[in-house]
Design a protein around this motif. Structure first.
Motif, PDB file in Angstrom:
ATOM      1  N   GLU A  82       0.913  -1.220  -0.107  1.00  8.11           N
ATOM      2  CA  GLU A  82      -0.022   0.059   0.093  1.00  8.11           C
ATOM      3  C   GLU A  82       0.918   1.213   0.062  1.00  8.11           C
ATOM      4  O   GLU A  82       0.456   2.368  -0.484  1.00  8.11           O
ATOM      5  CB  GLU A  82      -0.921  -0.020   1.204  1.00  8.11           C
ATOM      6  N   ILE A  85       2.010   1.848  -3.672  1.00 12.19           N
ATOM      7  CA  ILE A  85       1.003   2.404  -4.272  1.00 12.19           C
ATOM      8  C   ILE A  85       0.512   3.733  -4.052  1.00 12.19           C
ATOM      9  O   ILE A  85       0.415   4.618  -5.071  1.00 12.19           O
ATOM     10  CB  ILE A  85      -0.399   1.499  -3.977  1.00 12.19           C
ATOM     11  N   ASN A  86       0.455   4.159  -2.778  1.00 13.55           N
ATOM     12  CA  ASN A  86       0.516   5.471  -2.367  1.00 13.55           C
ATOM     13  C   ASN A  86       1.386   6.458  -3.238  1.00 13.55           C
ATOM     14  O   ASN A  86       1.033   7.574  -3.547  1.00 13.55           O
ATOM     15  CB  ASN A  86       0.207   5.832  -1.101  1.00 13.55           C
ATOM     16  N   SER A  89       1.113   6.836  -6.894  1.00 11.56           N
ATOM     17  CA  SER A  89      -0.005   7.480  -7.166  1.00 11.56           C
ATOM     18  C   SER A  89       0.425   9.153  -7.423  1.00 11.56           C
ATOM     19  O   SER A  89      -0.455   9.620  -8.091  1.00 11.56           O
ATOM     20  CB  SER A  89      -1.475   7.132  -6.441  1.00 11.56           C
ATOM     21  N   ALA A 100      -7.895  13.062  -9.308  1.00 17.82           N
ATOM     22  CA  ALA A 100      -6.446  12.858  -8.883  1.00 17.82           C
ATOM     23  C   ALA A 100      -5.594  13.945  -9.725  1.00 17.82           C
ATOM     24  O   ALA A 100      -4.621  14.344  -9.016  1.00 17.82           O
ATOM     25  CB  ALA A 100      -6.096  11.582  -9.466  1.00 17.82           C
ATOM     26  N   LEU A 133       0.429  -1.274 -10.776  1.00 12.59           N
ATOM     27  CA  LEU A 133       1.164  -0.782  -9.529  1.00 12.59           C
ATOM     28  C   LEU A 133       1.668  -1.891  -8.720  1.00 12.59           C
ATOM     29  O   LEU A 133       2.569  -1.764  -7.863  1.00 12.59           O
ATOM     30  CB  LEU A 133       0.803   0.453  -9.013  1.00 12.59           C
ATOM     31  N   PHE A 134       1.027  -3.064  -8.818  1.00 10.40           N
ATOM     32  CA  PHE A 134       1.281  -4.129  -8.046  1.00 10.40           C
ATOM     33  C   PHE A 134       2.524  -4.769  -8.748  1.00 10.40           C
ATOM     34  O   PHE A 134       3.133  -5.893  -8.136  1.00 10.40           O
ATOM     35  CB  PHE A 134       0.099  -5.084  -8.107  1.00 10.40           C
ATOM     36  N   ARG A 176      -1.705  11.172   1.575  1.00  7.39           N
ATOM     37  CA  ARG A 176      -3.052  11.098   1.777  1.00  7.39           C
ATOM     38  C   ARG A 176      -3.892  10.441   0.559  1.00  7.39           C
ATOM     39  O   ARG A 176      -3.478  10.820  -0.569  1.00  7.39           O
ATOM     40  CB  ARG A 176      -4.008  12.216   2.351  1.00  7.39           C
TER      41      ARG A 176
ATOM     42  N   GLU B  29      -8.476  13.720   2.741  1.00  9.09           N
ATOM     43  CA  GLU B  29      -7.416  14.901   1.832  1.00  9.09           C
ATOM     44  C   GLU B  29      -8.146  16.328   1.695  1.00  9.09           C
ATOM     45  O   GLU B  29      -9.423  16.098   0.968  1.00  9.09           O
ATOM     46  CB  GLU B  29      -6.920  14.123   0.609  1.00  9.09           C
ATOM     47  N   LEU B 105      -6.346   4.174  -4.964  1.00 13.61           N
ATOM     48  CA  LEU B 105      -5.565   2.958  -4.708  1.00 13.61           C
ATOM     49  C   LEU B 105      -6.378   1.997  -5.819  1.00 13.61           C
ATOM     50  O   LEU B 105      -7.416   1.826  -6.074  1.00 13.61           O
ATOM     51  CB  LEU B 105      -5.477   2.453  -3.532  1.00 13.61           C
ATOM     52  N   GLU B 106      -5.146   1.549  -6.588  1.00 13.99           N
ATOM     53  CA  GLU B 106      -5.429   0.168  -7.330  1.00 13.99           C
ATOM     54  C   GLU B 106      -5.737  -0.919  -6.411  1.00 13.99           C
ATOM     55  O   GLU B 106      -5.142  -0.924  -5.395  1.00 13.99           O
ATOM     56  CB  GLU B 106      -4.428  -0.036  -8.134  1.00 13.99           C
ATOM     57  N   LYS B 125     -10.142   7.953  -8.547  1.00 13.34           N
ATOM     58  CA  LYS B 125     -10.001   9.233  -8.590  1.00 13.34           C
ATOM     59  C   LYS B 125      -9.424   9.807  -9.951  1.00 13.34           C
ATOM     60  O   LYS B 125      -9.799  10.815 -10.527  1.00 13.34           O
ATOM     61  CB  LYS B 125      -9.355   9.992  -7.315  1.00 13.34           C
TER      62      LYS B 125
END
Lengths: 176, 142
Positions: A82, A85-86, A89, A100, A133-134, A176, B29, B105-106, B125
């Motif tokens: 995680e 991934i964050n 992003s 986004a 992203l994994f 976040r 956020e 998140l994916e 998003k």
């Protein structure tokens, strides 16, 4: 100018590892003007949450890797994933107009980073865009951590939402 | 883009067919919660924003909302756990609100499928504009 897209992932990581945030005087006049007229300068640094160092991440027993088509690829699915991934992003170049993308454009530190290291950030964004992203390769994951360290240095205390209504710095502001 | 119900109808101005409906926006956020609030308020929705997991759960359990926009990554209790508790009859009375997961998140396919089973919508998003979000809510049966 260097042809960034010709760098393989390891070469790109090696390049990112050489980067450091320069003093204002070391920037080109165009970069200086871009900062002053755009997101502004960093006047007051803040300390943000540091997810981990690349070295610690690699040593994390929860993180596992596998060789896939010649590349080491993340295979674990836990909390460590995680965090990656964050991070990813932040640099994933979301489509213009999306929520986004608006978030990314509204983050002054990211705009500063793009002004100071335009080719490197664009290359990183291109390498992440559209990828699973994994399954990011190890060099790209490490490059993300190094880039985060640069980004964290470009956050100013007066940037919107860095300080909460209670006066505390939001240490997770970037994640976040 | 994975949107349900079927399509997002662009809105041109002011008033949503669901104007006056209450939306709980669970998002830590602030920049993004402000985006939602601006877009949805302009369309006529009544917005309440909550950034803390336990407080968001408590508000959701009041059953005063028609829609809950639920981010997955929020402090103290994450969105998946909030969703689980909202769907647990022992912890929450029959929930009136539609729950829309909205995330950066994916997810692994199996995790996402599990979330989608419990939620009324799943939005990423990077795949939707604020305008489309309003259209998405407007097209829901509330």
């Amino acid at each position: 100018m260097r042809n960034w897209n010709r760098l393989d992932n390891t070469q790109f990581l090696e390049y990112v590892q050489t980067l450091s945030v320069p003093a204002f005087e070391e920037l080109t006049p165009e970069q200086q003007a871009g900062l002053v007229e755009g997101p502004g300068l960093v006047q007051e640094h803040v300390t943000l949450y540091q997810p981990t160092s690349p070295e610690q991440f690699t040593a994390d027993p929860d993180v596992s890797w596998a060789l896939l088509q010649g590349e080491e690829v993340r295979t674990d699915q836990g909390d460590a994933m995680e965090s990656v991934i964050n991070l990813a992003s932040l640099f994933s170049r979301p489509p213009s107009g999306s929520i986004a993308a608006m978030r990314s454009e509204g983050m002054p530190a990211l705009r500063r980073l793009r002004i100071i290291f335009p080719e490197a950030i664009e290359t990183l964004e291109i390498r992440i865009a559209g990828r699973d992203l994994f399954g990011l390769d190890r060099s790209t994951v490490d490059a993300l951590f190094y880039t985060y360290e640069l980004l964290a240095q470009l956050v100013d205390r007066n940037d919107p939402h860095v300080v909460s209504a209670s006066g505390q710095v939001d240490e997770s502001y970037l994640l976040r | 883009m994975d949107l349900q119900p079927s399509s997002t109808t662009p809105i041109d101005s002011g008033t949503s067919p669901h104007a006056g409906k209450h939306v709980l926006c669970v998002e830590d956020e602030h920049f993004i919660s402000e985006l939602y609030a601006r877009a949805l308020t302009k369309a006529g929705y009544i917005i309440d924003v909550e950034s803390d997991g336990p407080q968001a759960l408590a508000k959701a359990q009041t059953n005063n909302y028609d829609v809950i926009l639920l981010d997955l990554m929020i402090p103290n209790i994450d969105g998946i756990e909030i969703l689980r508790r909202l769907r647990d009859p022992a912890q929450t009375q029959q929930l009136k609100a539609k729950v829309i997961i909205i995330t950066n998140l994916e997810q692994r396919d199996d995790v996402r499928a599990d979330i989608e089973k419990q939620a009324d919508g799943y939005i990423i998003k990077a795949e939707i504009t604020p305008h489309e979000l309003v259209g998405f809510l407007d097209n829901m049966a509330l």
